[in-house]
Design a protein around this motif. Structure first.
Motif, PDB file in Angstrom:
ATOM      1  N   LYS A  26       0.836  -1.201   0.000  1.00 58.10           N
ATOM      2  CA  LYS A  26       0.000   0.000   0.000  1.00 58.10           C
ATOM      3  C   LYS A  26       0.871   1.252   0.000  1.00 58.10           C
ATOM      4  O   LYS A  26       0.579   2.218  -0.694  1.00 58.10           O
ATOM      5  CB  LYS A  26      -0.925   0.011   1.215  1.00 58.10           C
ATOM      6  CG  LYS A  26      -2.127  -0.862   1.055  1.00 58.10           C
ATOM      7  CD  LYS A  26      -3.079  -0.693   2.216  1.00 58.10           C
ATOM      8  CE  LYS A  26      -4.330  -1.513   1.979  1.00 58.10           C
ATOM      9  NZ  LYS A  26      -5.326  -1.297   3.016  1.00 58.10           N
ATOM     10  N   SER A  29       2.327   1.670  -3.424  1.00 64.79           N
ATOM     11  CA  SER A  29       1.270   2.132  -4.329  1.00 64.79           C
ATOM     12  C   SER A  29       0.992   3.612  -4.098  1.00 64.79           C
ATOM     13  O   SER A  29       0.853   4.385  -5.050  1.00 64.79           O
ATOM     14  CB  SER A  29       0.000   1.316  -4.114  1.00 64.79           C
ATOM     15  OG  SER A  29      -1.050   1.822  -4.895  1.00 64.79           O
ATOM     16  N   CYS A  30       0.938   4.014  -2.840  1.00 65.20           N
ATOM     17  CA  CYS A  30       0.713   5.419  -2.497  1.00 65.20           C
ATOM     18  C   CYS A  30       1.848   6.276  -3.043  1.00 65.20           C
ATOM     19  O   CYS A  30       1.617   7.326  -3.643  1.00 65.20           O
ATOM     20  CB  CYS A  30       0.601   5.564  -0.980  1.00 65.20           C
ATOM     21  SG  CYS A  30       0.301   7.235  -0.381  1.00 65.20           S
ATOM     22  N   THR A  33       1.620   6.554  -6.820  1.00 66.74           N
ATOM     23  CA  THR A  33       0.531   7.438  -7.222  1.00 66.74           C
ATOM     24  C   THR A  33       0.865   8.880  -6.892  1.00 66.74           C
ATOM     25  O   THR A  33       0.535   9.794  -7.658  1.00 66.74           O
ATOM     26  CB  THR A  33      -0.798   7.004  -6.574  1.00 66.74           C
ATOM     27  OG1 THR A  33      -1.012   5.617  -6.859  1.00 66.74           O
ATOM     28  CG2 THR A  33      -1.962   7.795  -7.111  1.00 66.74           C
ATOM     29  N   ALA A  34       1.549   9.112  -5.765  1.00 66.22           N
ATOM     30  CA  ALA A  34       1.983  10.472  -5.422  1.00 66.22           C
ATOM     31  C   ALA A  34       2.938  11.002  -6.491  1.00 66.22           C
ATOM     32  O   ALA A  34       2.892  12.191  -6.837  1.00 66.22           O
ATOM     33  CB  ALA A  34       2.646  10.495  -4.045  1.00 66.22           C
ATOM     34  N   ILE A  72      -5.395   6.958  -4.567  1.00 65.76           N
ATOM     35  CA  ILE A  72      -4.726   6.928  -3.263  1.00 65.76           C
ATOM     36  C   ILE A  72      -5.745   6.658  -2.163  1.00 65.76           C
ATOM     37  O   ILE A  72      -5.512   5.827  -1.284  1.00 65.76           O
ATOM     38  CB  ILE A  72      -3.964   8.249  -3.006  1.00 65.76           C
ATOM     39  CG1 ILE A  72      -2.768   8.351  -3.951  1.00 65.76           C
ATOM     40  CG2 ILE A  72      -3.493   8.319  -1.550  1.00 65.76           C
ATOM     41  CD1 ILE A  72      -2.079   9.704  -3.908  1.00 65.76           C
ATOM     42  N   GLU A  73      -6.865   7.354  -2.193  1.00 67.02           N
ATOM     43  CA  GLU A  73      -7.893   7.157  -1.162  1.00 67.02           C
ATOM     44  C   GLU A  73      -8.411   5.723  -1.146  1.00 67.02           C
ATOM     45  O   GLU A  73      -8.681   5.176  -0.079  1.00 67.02           O
ATOM     46  CB  GLU A  73      -9.063   8.117  -1.383  1.00 67.02           C
ATOM     47  CG  GLU A  73      -8.784   9.513  -0.903  1.00 67.02           C
ATOM     48  CD  GLU A  73      -9.970  10.436  -1.093  1.00 67.02           C
ATOM     49  OE1 GLU A  73     -10.111  11.336  -0.253  1.00 67.02           O
ATOM     50  OE2 GLU A  73     -10.739  10.281  -2.054  1.00 67.02           O
ATOM     51  N   ASN A  75      -6.769   3.086  -1.835  1.00 67.01           N
ATOM     52  CA  ASN A  75      -5.761   2.113  -1.440  1.00 67.01           C
ATOM     53  C   ASN A  75      -5.102   2.371  -0.100  1.00 67.01           C
ATOM     54  O   ASN A  75      -4.151   1.675   0.247  1.00 67.01           O
ATOM     55  CB  ASN A  75      -4.674   2.036  -2.519  1.00 67.01           C
ATOM     56  CG  ASN A  75      -5.185   1.381  -3.768  1.00 67.01           C
ATOM     57  OD1 ASN A  75      -5.840   0.345  -3.709  1.00 67.01           O
ATOM     58  ND2 ASN A  75      -4.933   1.989  -4.910  1.00 67.01           N
ATOM     59  N   THR A  76      -5.566   3.356   0.642  1.00 67.50           N
ATOM     60  CA  THR A  76      -4.937   3.598   1.938  1.00 67.50           C
ATOM     61  C   THR A  76      -5.998   3.967   2.958  1.00 67.50           C
ATOM     62  O   THR A  76      -7.038   4.507   2.613  1.00 67.50           O
ATOM     63  CB  THR A  76      -3.870   4.704   1.857  1.00 67.50           C
ATOM     64  OG1 THR A  76      -3.212   4.788   3.115  1.00 67.50           O
ATOM     65  CG2 THR A  76      -4.465   6.048   1.528  1.00 67.50           C
ATOM     66  N   VAL A  81      -2.197  10.385   5.243  1.00 69.16           N
ATOM     67  CA  VAL A  81      -2.372  10.381   3.792  1.00 69.16           C
ATOM     68  C   VAL A  81      -3.719  11.010   3.435  1.00 69.16           C
ATOM     69  O   VAL A  81      -3.805  11.851   2.535  1.00 69.16           O
ATOM     70  CB  VAL A  81      -2.266   8.954   3.208  1.00 69.16           C
ATOM     71  CG1 VAL A  81      -2.647   8.935   1.740  1.00 69.16           C
ATOM     72  CG2 VAL A  81      -0.855   8.404   3.399  1.00 69.16           C
ATOM     73  N   ASN A  82      -4.763  10.632   4.166  1.00 73.82           N
ATOM     74  CA  ASN A  82      -6.082  11.189   3.886  1.00 73.82           C
ATOM     75  C   ASN A  82      -6.105  12.699   4.095  1.00 73.82           C
ATOM     76  O   ASN A  82      -6.755  13.420   3.334  1.00 73.82           O
ATOM     77  CB  ASN A  82      -7.146  10.505   4.739  1.00 73.82           C
ATOM     78  CG  ASN A  82      -7.406   9.076   4.305  1.00 73.82           C
ATOM     79  OD1 ASN A  82      -7.147   8.703   3.171  1.00 73.82           O
ATOM     80  ND2 ASN A  82      -7.911   8.261   5.208  1.00 73.82           N
ATOM     81  N   CYS A 121       3.456   9.584   1.879  1.00 78.51           N
ATOM     82  CA  CYS A 121       3.370   8.335   1.113  1.00 78.51           C
ATOM     83  C   CYS A 121       4.713   7.617   0.999  1.00 78.51           C
ATOM     84  O   CYS A 121       4.755   6.472   0.555  1.00 78.51           O
ATOM     85  CB  CYS A 121       2.856   8.614  -0.296  1.00 78.51           C
ATOM     86  SG  CYS A 121       1.078   8.834  -0.392  1.00 78.51           S
TER      87      CYS A 121
END
Length: 124
Positions: A26, A29-30, A33-34, A72-73, A75-76, A81-82, A121
Motif C-alpha cells: 500500500k 502504491s501510495c 501514485t503520489a 490513493i484514497e 488504497n490507503t 495520507v487522507n 506516502c
C-alpha cells in the motif's frame, strides 16, 4: 498441545508477514501514485505558465490529479495520507474556481500539498 501451539504460532507469523507485506505494498502504491500526482502538477504548471493559459490542458491536468487522488484514497486508510489528499483536493478546487473566474490561479498551495502527500506516502 505443543503441536497445536506451533501450528497457531506459525499461522500467526504467516498472517503478520502477510499484513506487513500488504502495508508495504500500500505504501509503495501510495508513493507511486503520489509521483503521478507530481507529474500532473507539472503538467498543470505548464498549461498555466505557457504563453497564456491553456484551459483544456489545465482542466485535463486537474482531472488527472483528481483521478490519482481517488486511487490513493481507495488504497490507503492512513489518516496522514487522507489529510494530505484532502488538502490537495482543496487546492485543486481553488485552482478550478480561479480558472472558471478567468483568473490566474496561485499554484503554491498545490505544490505544498503535493510535497506533503509525497512525504506521507514515502515508505520508511
Amino acid at each position: 498441545m505443543r503441536r497445536t501451539l506451533l501450528t497457531v504460532a506459525a499461522a500467526t507469523f504467516a498472517a503478520t508477514a502477510t499484513l506487513g507485506c500488504s502495508a508495504v505494498e500500500k505504501a509503495i502504491s501510495c508513493a507511486n501514485t503520489a509521483a503521478a500526482v507530481a507529474q500532473s502538477v507539472n503538467d498543470l504548471q505548464d498549461a498555466i505558465g505557457n504563453a497564456g493559459e491553456d484551459p483544456v490542458a489545465a482542466a485535463e491536468a486537474l482531472d488527472a490529479i483528481d483521478n490519482d487522488l481517488d486511487e490513493i484514497e481507495k488504497n490507503t486508510g492512513d489518516a496522514d495520507v487522507n489529510q494530505a489528499v484532502g488538502d490537495l483536493r482543496d487546492a485543486v478546487d481553488n485552482v478550478r474556481t480561479s480558472l472558471d473566474n478567468g483568473q490566474t490561479p496561485d499554484l503554491t498551495p498545490i505544490g505544498d500539498a503535493t510535497g506533503e502527500l509525497t512525504n506521507v506516502c514515502t515508505p520508511g
